[in-house]
Design an enzyme around this catalytic site. Sequence first.
Site, PDB file in Angstrom:
ATOM      1  N   GLU A 114       8.071  -4.146  11.464  1.00 25.97           N
ATOM      2  CA  GLU A 114       8.566  -2.814  11.076  1.00 25.97           C
ATOM      3  C   GLU A 114       8.922  -1.983  12.303  1.00 25.97           C
ATOM      4  O   GLU A 114       8.140  -1.889  13.266  1.00 25.97           O
ATOM      5  CB  GLU A 114       7.497  -2.087  10.236  1.00 25.97           C
ATOM      6  CG  GLU A 114       7.955  -0.675   9.838  1.00 25.97           C
ATOM      7  CD  GLU A 114       7.176  -0.044   8.704  1.00 25.97           C
ATOM      8  OE1 GLU A 114       6.242  -0.681   8.165  1.00 25.97           O
ATOM      9  OE2 GLU A 114       7.519   1.106   8.347  1.00 25.97           O
TER      10      GLU A 114
ATOM     11  N   ASP B 251      -0.904  -6.197  -0.588  1.00 30.17           N
ATOM     12  CA  ASP B 251      -1.226  -5.523   0.678  1.00 30.17           C
ATOM     13  C   ASP B 251      -2.702  -5.118   0.667  1.00 30.17           C
ATOM     14  O   ASP B 251      -3.172  -4.554  -0.330  1.00 30.17           O
ATOM     15  CB  ASP B 251      -0.399  -4.221   0.720  1.00 30.17           C
ATOM     16  CG  ASP B 251       0.283  -4.010   2.039  1.00 30.17           C
ATOM     17  OD1 ASP B 251       0.067  -4.790   2.977  1.00 30.17           O
ATOM     18  OD2 ASP B 251       1.072  -3.038   2.119  1.00 30.17           O
TER      19      ASP B 251
ATOM     20  N   ASP C 127       0.851  -1.198   0.000  1.00 29.55           N
ATOM     21  CA  ASP C 127       0.000   0.000   0.000  1.00 29.55           C
ATOM     22  C   ASP C 127       0.886   1.247   0.000  1.00 29.55           C
ATOM     23  O   ASP C 127       0.407   2.367  -0.160  1.00 29.55           O
ATOM     24  CB  ASP C 127      -0.987  -0.003   1.176  1.00 29.55           C
ATOM     25  CG  ASP C 127      -0.299  -0.008   2.522  1.00 29.55           C
ATOM     26  OD1 ASP C 127       0.936  -0.178   2.580  1.00 29.55           O
ATOM     27  OD2 ASP C 127      -0.997   0.162   3.547  1.00 29.55           O
ATOM     28  N   SER C 128       2.218   1.036   0.118  1.00 29.44           N
ATOM     29  CA  SER C 128       3.162   2.137  -0.048  1.00 29.44           C
ATOM     30  C   SER C 128       3.099   2.678  -1.476  1.00 29.44           C
ATOM     31  O   SER C 128       3.741   3.687  -1.777  1.00 29.44           O
ATOM     32  CB  SER C 128       4.578   1.680   0.298  1.00 29.44           C
ATOM     33  OG  SER C 128       4.898   0.509  -0.431  1.00 29.44           O
TER      34      SER C 128
ATOM     35  N   GLU D 253      -2.147  -5.428   8.188  1.00 32.56           N
ATOM     36  CA  GLU D 253      -1.466  -4.831   9.349  1.00 32.56           C
ATOM     37  C   GLU D 253      -2.314  -4.973  10.599  1.00 32.56           C
ATOM     38  O   GLU D 253      -3.547  -4.938  10.519  1.00 32.56           O
ATOM     39  CB  GLU D 253      -1.268  -3.322   9.118  1.00 32.56           C
ATOM     40  CG  GLU D 253      -0.382  -2.976   7.970  1.00 32.56           C
ATOM     41  CD  GLU D 253      -0.170  -1.457   7.848  1.00 32.56           C
ATOM     42  OE1 GLU D 253      -0.618  -0.683   8.724  1.00 32.56           O
ATOM     43  OE2 GLU D 253       0.462  -1.051   6.855  1.00 32.56           O
TER      44      GLU D 253
ATOM     45  N   LYS E 179      -1.159  -9.485   2.563  1.00 32.65           N
ATOM     46  CA  LYS E 179      -0.580  -8.936   3.797  1.00 32.65           C
ATOM     47  C   LYS E 179      -1.596  -7.971   4.403  1.00 32.65           C
ATOM     48  O   LYS E 179      -2.242  -7.209   3.680  1.00 32.65           O
ATOM     49  CB  LYS E 179       0.733  -8.212   3.516  1.00 32.65           C
ATOM     50  CG  LYS E 179       1.300  -7.488   4.754  1.00 32.65           C
ATOM     51  CD  LYS E 179       2.731  -7.052   4.571  1.00 32.65           C
ATOM     52  CE  LYS E 179       2.927  -5.676   3.985  1.00 32.65           C
ATOM     53  NZ  LYS E 179       2.346  -4.556   4.760  1.00 32.65           N
TER      54      LYS E 179
HETATM   55  O1  KIV Z   1       3.561  -1.296   1.847  1.00 29.15           O
HETATM   56  C1  KIV Z   1       4.770  -1.476   2.043  1.00 29.15           C
HETATM   57  O2  KIV Z   1       5.611  -1.120   1.218  1.00 29.15           O
HETATM   58  C2  KIV Z   1       5.195  -2.088   3.283  1.00 29.15           C
HETATM   59  C3  KIV Z   1       6.621  -1.924   3.675  1.00 29.15           C
HETATM   60  C4  KIV Z   1       6.806  -1.975   5.120  1.00 29.15           C
HETATM   61  C5  KIV Z   1       7.493  -2.907   2.996  1.00 29.15           C
HETATM   62  O3  KIV Z   1       4.410  -2.681   3.962  1.00 29.15           O
END
Ligand code: KIV
Length: 277
Positions: free
Chosen positions: A195, A97, A58-59, A129, A127
Amino acid sequence: MPDQHNAPYPTRRAGRVRLPHLQEMKTRGEKWAMLTAYDMYSAAVFEEAGIPVLLVGDSAGNNVYGHDSTLAVTVEELIPLVRAVSRATQRALVIADLPFGSYQGSPEQCFHTAVRFMKEGGAHAIKLEGGLEMLAQVERLVASGIPVMVHIGFTPQAEHQLGGYRVQGKGDDAQRLVAVARAFEKAGAFALLIEMVPGDVAARITHAVSIPTVGIGAGSGCDGQVLVWQDMAGLRSGQLPRFVKQFADMRKVLGDAAQEFAAQVASGEFPGPEHTF
Ligand code: KIV
């Protein structure tokens, strides 16, 4: 480019990197690298370089769409990037993500979003969080056959709740983080992304769980390391987080190429007869 036959990574295998390969690397004590990728060329280059796992993070919010955080990026914006990365690769494990707001609501919401990333994006794993409040989400995905990596420690989607970009798991909080990691392992997560956690705490987590850990700003004690590719390759300008190391100066390489192109257009040197029909 490293020698294809001597490189240790499982992307040198003929087939796709799968969860057991990451687990086997942990057992053998082999460290591995993961990079973000958001488009076809970066994905193909990183796979060719032997990176076994690519994260469509999501970056993309910051690194593709120009936002100042990851919060704004949407499912509709991320799915096409996941599709590009999975189409461009044959061997890397592609992880998608889940964006902010697309899974926190309930395990059902999480399941439906994850299914979209796998069906429409071609992702191999997901992924998300969070802390223990995400256990039900993880269990729901695992029960449906969806591999899930859990991002713990500093979780950027909660930056406002956490009071900004701050190291997590310091002092007494370390024990809590180890318990969180164990709970996600028990819930069936295939890996943990850790992280901005003190190096000794991330190493403790890595020893405490049997699943692989991937660190970013979490020291050298994790099983793998991940960076945002534009950070790794030196494309990003300005103040960098302490955990970033730049392995190239892509900003200069691209800038020089663009300047040279413009200069040759101005001078009439480009296009030459060889470029002309
Ligand atoms: O979205 C992302 O790029 C991440 C980083 C911590 C690798 O989750």
